[in-house]
Scaffold this active site. Sequence first.
Site, mmCIF file in Angstrom:
data_model
loop_
_atom_site.group_PDB
_atom_site.id
_atom_site.type_symbol
_atom_site.label_atom_id
_atom_site.label_comp_id
_atom_site.label_asym_id
_atom_site.label_seq_id
_atom_site.Cartn_x
_atom_site.Cartn_y
_atom_site.Cartn_z
ATOM 1 N N SER A 1 0.841 -1.206 0.000
ATOM 2 C CA SER A 1 0.000 0.000 0.000
ATOM 3 C C SER A 1 0.868 1.245 0.000
ATOM 4 O O SER A 1 1.964 1.251 0.592
ATOM 5 C CB SER A 1 -0.866 -0.015 1.266
ATOM 6 O OG SER A 1 -1.498 1.225 1.446
ATOM 7 N N TYR B 1 -2.193 -1.056 10.810
ATOM 8 C CA TYR B 1 -2.422 -1.559 9.448
ATOM 9 C C TYR B 1 -1.234 -1.203 8.547
ATOM 10 O O TYR B 1 -0.659 -2.060 7.867
ATOM 11 C CB TYR B 1 -3.726 -0.988 8.856
ATOM 12 C CG TYR B 1 -3.832 -1.274 7.379
ATOM 13 C CD1 TYR B 1 -4.157 -2.535 6.919
ATOM 14 C CD2 TYR B 1 -3.519 -0.285 6.438
ATOM 15 C CE1 TYR B 1 -4.190 -2.818 5.550
ATOM 16 C CE2 TYR B 1 -3.552 -0.557 5.086
ATOM 17 C CZ TYR B 1 -3.896 -1.818 4.644
ATOM 18 O OH TYR B 1 -3.913 -2.087 3.291
ATOM 19 N N LYS C 1 1.771 -3.657 6.694
ATOM 20 C CA LYS C 1 2.153 -3.705 5.271
ATOM 21 C C LYS C 1 3.661 -3.555 5.145
ATOM 22 O O LYS C 1 4.321 -4.282 4.394
ATOM 23 C CB LYS C 1 1.436 -2.599 4.484
ATOM 24 C CG LYS C 1 -0.037 -2.850 4.266
ATOM 25 C CD LYS C 1 -0.249 -4.050 3.369
ATOM 26 C CE LYS C 1 -1.689 -4.521 3.370
ATOM 27 N NZ LYS C 1 -1.899 -5.815 2.756
HETATM 28 P P1 NAD Z 1 -11.057 -7.051 0.990
HETATM 29 O O1 NAD Z 1 -11.297 -7.047 2.449
HETATM 30 O O2 NAD Z 1 -12.205 -6.850 0.088
HETATM 31 O O3 NAD Z 1 -10.317 -8.403 0.571
HETATM 32 C C1 NAD Z 1 -9.514 -9.137 1.466
HETATM 33 C C2 NAD Z 1 -10.004 -10.573 1.430
HETATM 34 O O4 NAD Z 1 -9.211 -11.347 2.323
HETATM 35 C C3 NAD Z 1 -11.454 -10.729 1.881
HETATM 36 O O5 NAD Z 1 -12.141 -11.505 0.952
HETATM 37 C C4 NAD Z 1 -11.343 -11.438 3.234
HETATM 38 O O6 NAD Z 1 -12.460 -12.252 3.502
HETATM 39 C C5 NAD Z 1 -10.068 -12.205 3.057
HETATM 40 N N1 NAD Z 1 -9.375 -12.543 4.291
HETATM 41 C C6 NAD Z 1 -9.126 -11.738 5.367
HETATM 42 N N2 NAD Z 1 -8.456 -12.408 6.304
HETATM 43 C C7 NAD Z 1 -8.257 -13.653 5.845
HETATM 44 C C8 NAD Z 1 -7.629 -14.813 6.360
HETATM 45 N N3 NAD Z 1 -7.065 -14.827 7.575
HETATM 46 N N4 NAD Z 1 -7.622 -15.945 5.602
HETATM 47 C C9 NAD Z 1 -8.198 -15.953 4.384
HETATM 48 N N5 NAD Z 1 -8.803 -14.886 3.842
HETATM 49 C C10 NAD Z 1 -8.834 -13.755 4.556
HETATM 50 O O7 NAD Z 1 -9.915 -5.965 0.696
HETATM 51 P P2 NAD Z 1 -9.365 -5.414 -0.686
HETATM 52 O O8 NAD Z 1 -9.714 -3.974 -0.751
HETATM 53 O O9 NAD Z 1 -9.727 -6.303 -1.784
HETATM 54 O O10 NAD Z 1 -7.812 -5.487 -0.387
HETATM 55 C C11 NAD Z 1 -7.015 -6.578 -0.797
HETATM 56 C C12 NAD Z 1 -5.606 -6.376 -0.304
HETATM 57 O O11 NAD Z 1 -5.105 -5.140 -0.795
HETATM 58 C C13 NAD Z 1 -5.487 -6.287 1.222
HETATM 59 O O12 NAD Z 1 -4.274 -6.903 1.607
HETATM 60 C C14 NAD Z 1 -5.408 -4.806 1.467
HETATM 61 O O13 NAD Z 1 -4.739 -4.500 2.657
HETATM 62 C C15 NAD Z 1 -4.630 -4.342 0.261
HETATM 63 N N6 NAD Z 1 -4.855 -2.931 -0.060
HETATM 64 C C16 NAD Z 1 -6.119 -2.469 -0.216
HETATM 65 C C17 NAD Z 1 -6.340 -1.132 -0.494
HETATM 66 C C18 NAD Z 1 -7.735 -0.582 -0.607
HETATM 67 O O14 NAD Z 1 -7.900 0.624 -0.431
HETATM 68 N N7 NAD Z 1 -8.747 -1.376 -0.892
HETATM 69 C C19 NAD Z 1 -5.248 -0.267 -0.660
HETATM 70 C C20 NAD Z 1 -3.960 -0.778 -0.514
HETATM 71 C C21 NAD Z 1 -3.769 -2.118 -0.217
HETATM 72 C C1 WQD Z 2 -9.508 9.510 0.905
HETATM 73 C C2 WQD Z 2 -9.691 10.991 1.183
HETATM 74 C C3 WQD Z 2 -9.994 11.483 3.516
HETATM 75 C C4 WQD Z 2 -13.823 9.418 3.925
HETATM 76 C C5 WQD Z 2 -6.924 4.477 2.974
HETATM 77 C C6 WQD Z 2 -5.820 3.801 3.715
HETATM 78 C C7 WQD Z 2 -4.775 3.364 2.753
HETATM 79 C C8 WQD Z 2 -5.383 2.543 1.623
HETATM 80 C C9 WQD Z 2 -6.542 3.205 0.995
HETATM 81 C C10 WQD Z 2 -5.254 0.271 2.246
HETATM 82 C C11 WQD Z 2 -8.927 11.487 2.418
HETATM 83 C C12 WQD Z 2 -11.232 11.831 2.737
HETATM 84 C C13 WQD Z 2 -12.648 9.949 3.432
HETATM 85 C C14 WQD Z 2 -14.874 10.302 4.318
HETATM 86 C C15 WQD Z 2 -13.487 12.154 3.681
HETATM 87 N N1 WQD Z 2 -5.903 1.317 2.122
HETATM 88 N N2 WQD Z 2 -12.485 11.295 3.305
HETATM 89 N N3 WQD Z 2 -14.660 11.636 4.175
HETATM 90 O O1 WQD Z 2 -7.199 7.450 3.796
HETATM 91 O O2 WQD Z 2 -6.290 7.895 1.460
HETATM 92 O O3 WQD Z 2 -6.364 5.611 2.324
HETATM 93 O O4 WQD Z 2 -7.466 3.597 2.001
HETATM 94 O O5 WQD Z 2 -4.082 0.105 2.128
HETATM 95 O O6 WQD Z 2 -3.845 2.632 3.476
HETATM 96 O O7 WQD Z 2 -5.260 4.691 4.651
HETATM 97 O O8 WQD Z 2 -8.464 6.686 1.715
HETATM 98 O O9 WQD Z 2 -10.796 6.719 0.989
HETATM 99 O O10 WQD Z 2 -10.295 6.744 3.466
HETATM 100 O O11 WQD Z 2 -9.785 8.770 2.104
HETATM 101 O O12 WQD Z 2 -13.359 13.382 3.561
HETATM 102 O O13 WQD Z 2 -15.919 9.892 4.806
HETATM 103 O O14 WQD Z 2 -11.072 11.234 1.483
HETATM 104 O O15 WQD Z 2 -9.748 12.428 4.525
HETATM 105 O O16 WQD Z 2 -8.495 12.788 2.149
HETATM 106 P P1 WQD Z 2 -7.044 7.030 2.408
HETATM 107 P P2 WQD Z 2 -9.920 7.160 2.094
#
Ligand code: NAD
Ligand code: WQD
Length: 337
Positions: free
Chosen positions: A124, A150, A154
């Site tokens: 991330s 979190y 990562k």
């Molecule tokens: P998500 O929660 O939709 O997907 C994660 C999946 O992992 C889910 O289906 C959940 O049921 C499964 N899971 C959780 N714990 C588990 C376990 N112990 N064993 C097996 N399965 C398990 O999230 P996502 O948005 O699809 O994110 C996928 C990956 O990308 C995550 O590692 C997340 O941290 C990373 N990521 C997401 C974002 C974002 O904003 N969505 C940003 C950066 C990184």
């Molecule tokens: C985006 C912008 C908020 C909600 C997070 C994690 C990051 C990654 C992606 C996993 C910011 C603003 C948000 C609301 C708002 N996840 N906001 N009102 O914080 O950039 O990233 O998700 O890895 O690690 O930190 O994403 O969508 O929460 O926020 O004003 O109700 O929207 O302040 O500027 P963020 P977000």
Amino acid sequence: MRVLLTGGAGYIGSHTALVLIERGHEVVLLDDFSNSSPEAVRRVEELTGARIPVIEADLADRSAAAAALEGVDFDAAIHFAGLKAVGESVVEPTRYYRVNIDSTLALLDLMRERGVTRLVFSSSATVYGDPEYVPVDEAHRAGVGLTNPYGWSKFMNEQIIRDAQAAWPRLGAVLLRYFNPVGAHPSGRIGEDPSGIPNNLMPFIAQVAVGKRERLSVFGDAYPTVDGTGVRDYIHVMDLAEGHAAALERIEAGVEVYNLGSGTGSSVLEVVRAFEEASGRPVPYAVAPARAGDVAEIAADPSRANARLRWRTTRSLADACRDAWTWQSANPDGYAA
Ligand code: NAD
Ligand code: WQD
């Protein structure tokens, strides 16, 4: 390739499964459904015409996962499984570290035992913390001043994977640092289905537009940005999914790290306006205090991924809003309905 997708039923995993199948790969999903629904998998099957094997197991439980995967062959793994709610990680740090780290350790051991040498990991942009310069490239320092478990999990996972690769040089690992994934498959059949109150901006806006929530709270309007609201690099989940396929198809022994982002920052108010335009619905909002731990601005420099993976984003923020709206309006209660 036959690719194991841990967390493959989730938001990014389900879209990646679809793209991989369309590119001729076979997928196997492992998920405990703690934050996803089997209905997502059913819909990927419906969209692709493929039958997708699903293993229901907790990857953090090493022996349970190994038993569940017995006899299941795969050539590569994409490791999405984990917990991802930033605020929750502050309240339940031990659960977050246990799940996010134990699942990576279990997968690495399993891959080594079986001689599976290709790994793609969901990292991330959060590992950059509050960036010293924007857009951030992969040379930017990481793991400094992170504000929540979190994010640390990562960063720690990146280090664990580097150490495992150093000890087993045949391993090829790609660390993908996602910026802000948004949008849905254009069919509106799969999309992001957060449980409870969405933490992230786009799903919250979508629920306001569809009438499930009254108004958006804009977290802070006094940042040193274009309009005072936070700036992020929103990447369409289909572009992100294609980035995984590109990374997987080019893995070599060693560790590579790539930013997956569009290269363009958008403010909260720009996202609100884009969504209003795409949906034709008003998105009422009120300014609220800044959220703890938020940075003013971050965006990706994706040039390394553009050059080495021959991948680039092709979808705009407007496309992401349109597709998120198609998904949200057709599935106001997500997969539950
Ligand atoms: P998500 O929660 O939709 O997907 C994660 C999946 O992992 C889910 O289906 C959940 O049921 C499964 N899971 C959780 N714990 C588990 C376990 N112990 N064993 C097996 N399965 C398990 O999230 P996502 O948005 O699809 O994110 C996928 C990956 O990308 C995550 O590692 C997340 O941290 C990373 N990521 C997401 C974002 C974002 O904003 N969505 C940003 C950066 C990184
Ligand atoms: C985006 C912008 C908020 C909600 C997070 C994690 C990051 C990654 C992606 C996993 C910011 C603003 C948000 C609301 C708002 N996840 N906001 N009102 O914080 O950039 O990233 O998700 O890895 O690690 O930190 O994403 O969508 O929460 O926020 O004003 O109700 O929207 O302040 O500027 P963020 P977000």
